[in-house]
Design an enzyme around this catalytic site. Structure first.
Site, PDB file in Angstrom:
ATOM      1  N   MET A  97      89.364  10.921 -12.637  1.00  0.00           N
ATOM      2  CA  MET A  97      88.336  11.195 -13.652  1.00  0.00           C
ATOM      3  C   MET A  97      87.028  10.591 -13.170  1.00  0.00           C
ATOM      4  O   MET A  97      86.954   9.389 -12.894  1.00  0.00           O
ATOM      5  CB  MET A  97      88.724  10.581 -15.002  1.00  0.00           C
ATOM      6  CG  MET A  97      89.736  11.370 -15.803  1.00  0.00           C
ATOM      7  SD  MET A  97      89.358  13.119 -16.072  1.00  0.00           S
ATOM      8  CE  MET A  97      87.802  13.057 -16.970  1.00  0.00           C
ATOM      9  N   HIS A 153      90.984  25.467 -15.637  1.00  0.00           N
ATOM     10  CA  HIS A 153      91.287  24.121 -16.143  1.00  0.00           C
ATOM     11  C   HIS A 153      91.157  24.119 -17.669  1.00  0.00           C
ATOM     12  O   HIS A 153      90.141  24.548 -18.211  1.00  0.00           O
ATOM     13  CB  HIS A 153      90.286  23.141 -15.514  1.00  0.00           C
ATOM     14  CG  HIS A 153      90.508  21.712 -15.859  1.00  0.00           C
ATOM     15  ND1 HIS A 153      91.413  20.922 -15.190  1.00  0.00           N
ATOM     16  CD2 HIS A 153      89.922  20.908 -16.788  1.00  0.00           C
ATOM     17  CE1 HIS A 153      91.380  19.687 -15.689  1.00  0.00           C
ATOM     18  NE2 HIS A 153      90.483  19.662 -16.670  1.00  0.00           N
ATOM     19  N   HIS A 198      95.129  19.808 -18.735  1.00  0.00           N
ATOM     20  CA  HIS A 198      94.794  18.387 -18.579  1.00  0.00           C
ATOM     21  C   HIS A 198      95.062  17.751 -19.936  1.00  0.00           C
ATOM     22  O   HIS A 198      94.280  17.915 -20.866  1.00  0.00           O
ATOM     23  CB  HIS A 198      93.324  18.298 -18.154  1.00  0.00           C
ATOM     24  CG  HIS A 198      92.802  16.913 -18.030  1.00  0.00           C
ATOM     25  ND1 HIS A 198      91.456  16.637 -17.856  1.00  0.00           N
ATOM     26  CD2 HIS A 198      93.425  15.705 -18.045  1.00  0.00           C
ATOM     27  CE1 HIS A 198      91.273  15.331 -17.782  1.00  0.00           C
ATOM     28  NE2 HIS A 198      92.454  14.742 -17.897  1.00  0.00           N
ATOM     29  N   ASP A 218      91.393  21.765 -21.077  1.00  0.00           N
ATOM     30  CA  ASP A 218      91.379  20.384 -21.564  1.00  0.00           C
ATOM     31  C   ASP A 218      91.990  20.281 -22.953  1.00  0.00           C
ATOM     32  O   ASP A 218      91.493  20.880 -23.903  1.00  0.00           O
ATOM     33  CB  ASP A 218      89.930  19.873 -21.620  1.00  0.00           C
ATOM     34  CG  ASP A 218      89.378  19.621 -20.233  1.00  0.00           C
ATOM     35  OD1 ASP A 218      90.008  18.857 -19.479  1.00  0.00           O
ATOM     36  OD2 ASP A 218      88.319  20.196 -19.899  1.00  0.00           O
ATOM     37  N   SER A 243      86.295  24.708 -15.936  1.00  0.00           N
ATOM     38  CA  SER A 243      86.865  24.079 -17.138  1.00  0.00           C
ATOM     39  C   SER A 243      86.380  24.843 -18.366  1.00  0.00           C
ATOM     40  O   SER A 243      85.189  24.808 -18.701  1.00  0.00           O
ATOM     41  CB  SER A 243      86.414  22.618 -17.209  1.00  0.00           C
ATOM     42  OG  SER A 243      86.772  22.088 -18.461  1.00  0.00           O
ATOM     43  N   ASP A 272      87.156  15.456 -11.811  1.00  0.00           N
ATOM     44  CA  ASP A 272      86.841  16.078 -13.097  1.00  0.00           C
ATOM     45  C   ASP A 272      85.760  15.276 -13.802  1.00  0.00           C
ATOM     46  O   ASP A 272      85.973  14.111 -14.145  1.00  0.00           O
ATOM     47  CB  ASP A 272      88.132  16.111 -13.944  1.00  0.00           C
ATOM     48  CG  ASP A 272      87.975  16.899 -15.224  1.00  0.00           C
ATOM     49  OD1 ASP A 272      86.936  17.550 -15.409  1.00  0.00           O
ATOM     50  OD2 ASP A 272      88.926  16.860 -16.040  1.00  0.00           O
ATOM     51  N   MET A 312      94.947  15.111 -22.413  1.00  0.00           N
ATOM     52  CA  MET A 312      94.317  13.833 -22.791  1.00  0.00           C
ATOM     53  C   MET A 312      94.845  13.508 -24.181  1.00  0.00           C
ATOM     54  O   MET A 312      94.122  13.557 -25.179  1.00  0.00           O
ATOM     55  CB  MET A 312      92.794  13.993 -22.774  1.00  0.00           C
ATOM     56  CG  MET A 312      92.231  14.023 -21.364  1.00  0.00           C
ATOM     57  SD  MET A 312      90.564  14.702 -21.289  1.00  0.00           S
ATOM     58  CE  MET A 312      90.961  16.446 -21.198  1.00  0.00           C
ATOM     59  N   MET A 351      92.850  17.727 -25.972  1.00  0.00           N
ATOM     60  CA  MET A 351      92.485  16.391 -26.493  1.00  0.00           C
ATOM     61  C   MET A 351      93.011  16.243 -27.913  1.00  0.00           C
ATOM     62  O   MET A 351      92.988  17.205 -28.682  1.00  0.00           O
ATOM     63  CB  MET A 351      90.966  16.236 -26.495  1.00  0.00           C
ATOM     64  CG  MET A 351      90.308  16.504 -25.151  1.00  0.00           C
ATOM     65  SD  MET A 351      88.550  16.108 -25.218  1.00  0.00           S
ATOM     66  CE  MET A 351      87.997  16.789 -23.643  1.00  0.00           C
TER      67      MET A 351
HETATM   68  C1  DX5 Z   1      86.314  15.821 -19.812  1.00  0.00           C
HETATM   69  C2  DX5 Z   1      87.147  16.971 -19.309  1.00  0.00           C
HETATM   70  C3  DX5 Z   1      86.521  17.812 -18.281  1.00  0.00           C
HETATM   71  C4  DX5 Z   1      85.240  18.474 -18.697  1.00  0.00           C
HETATM   72  C5  DX5 Z   1      84.321  18.378 -17.534  1.00  0.00           C
HETATM   73  O1  DX5 Z   1      87.092  14.870 -20.435  1.00  0.00           O
HETATM   74  O2  DX5 Z   1      88.375  16.503 -18.790  1.00  0.00           O
HETATM   75  O3  DX5 Z   1      87.431  18.770 -17.743  1.00  0.00           O
HETATM   76  O4  DX5 Z   1      85.379  19.821 -19.049  1.00  0.00           O
HETATM   77  O5  DX5 Z   1      83.096  18.842 -17.943  1.00  0.00           O
HETATM   78  P1  DX5 Z   1      81.778  18.736 -17.070  1.00  0.00           P
HETATM   79  O6  DX5 Z   1      82.001  19.547 -15.832  1.00  0.00           O
HETATM   80  O7  DX5 Z   1      80.763  19.305 -17.989  1.00  0.00           O
HETATM   81  O8  DX5 Z   1      81.542  17.276 -16.767  1.00  0.00           O
HETATM   82 ZN    ZN Z   2      89.635  17.970 -17.699  1.00  0.00          ZN
END
Ligand code: DX5
Ligand code: ZN
Length: 230
Positions: free
Chosen positions: A142, A38, A71, A40, A13, A180, A73, A42
């Site tokens: 999650m 991956h 991903h 993210d 990620s 994740d 969010m 947000m």
């Molecule tokens: C959190 C993200 C994850 C995050 C995971 O909301 O969706 O993808 O990067 O990070 P770690 O591996 O540090 O928990």
């Molecule tokens: Zn994620």
């Protein structure tokens, strides 16, 4: 591009990589044999944090041949599907909680040429996904509350993975199971033994002295755990 799928697929990620040097983060992931990155996204509404958007995915697409999974969010994910697919996302996860029109949004992803996938927050039972399991290439459990890297894995998530495995067998489906949040060398074994294949890891990869070695170690630990399973 088809998203690769094996029994243990590590998806680093890049949220945990240095945002000023994302290309370096990608090279480190490639060096460890990752086949999937991956990303993210947000929006400060669906989760209380802001990260990156469509232009960054487009730049990452130019920087690597690895598959990219985004991903989302974000609230109203349906408004952004075409943009992310055009930018080069190979798989797009939308949160079940982020839209009252999950079926429509998953079809939008399919029509845009990416692999549709769905994510669920820790408080959302996987039983709510029954109606869309034939539409998705992957289901993301999650294992922390979404929004931030570096949190602790929620142990009861293992039961949700087992439940999805049971669904997959009972209804003869083929979706991948992703986890994740808080994934690292200490728990990768129990996660793959529970039945997940796509292991998304940020902190345990990029906040180490050698991110390539960390990717390799996660994959090897996962494969060893499966080999020991009788
Ligand atoms: C959190 C993200 C994850 C995050 C995971 O909301 O969706 O993808 O990067 O990070 P770690 O591996 O540090 O928990
Ligand atoms: Zn994620």
């Amino acid at each position: 591009m088809r998203v690769p799928r094996s029994r243990v697929e590590i998806a680093p990620s890049i949220l945990a990589a240095d945002f000023a040097c994302l290309e370096r983060g990608i090279r480190l992931a490639e060096g460890g044999g990752a086949r999937l990155i991956h990303v993210d996204v947000m929006d400060g509404h669906f989760v209380p944090n802001l990260t990156i958007g469509v232009p960054v995915v487009a730049s990452l697409r130019k920087a690597t041949r690895l598959a990219l999974e985004t991903h989302l969010m974000i609230a109203n994910p349906g408004d952004f599907i075409e943009s992310f697919a055009r930018a080069g996302a190979d798989r797009i996860y939308v949160h079940q909680e982020a839209t009252p029109h999950l079926d429509r949004v998953l079809h939008q992803i399919q029509e845009a040429g990416a692999e549709p996938a769905v994510a669920v927050n820790p408080a959302t039972p996987v039983g709510t996904l029954g109606e869309v399991l034939d539409l998705v290439g992957a289901v993301l459990v999650m294992t922390v509350n979404p929004g931030f890297g570096g949190q602790k894995f929620i142990p009861h998530s293992l039961d949700k993975i087992r439940e999805l495995v049971a669904f997959r067998e009972r209804y003869n489906r083929n979706f991948g199971i992703a986890v994740d949040g808080g994934v690292g060398p200490e728990n990768v074994g129990e996660i793959v033994r529970a039945g997940a294949e796509i292991l998304i890891a940020g902190t345990s990869v990029f906040h180490t002295p050698d991110a390539s070695a960390a990717v390799r170690q996660l994959r090897e630990r996962g494969e060893e755990a499966l080999a020991l399973k009788v």
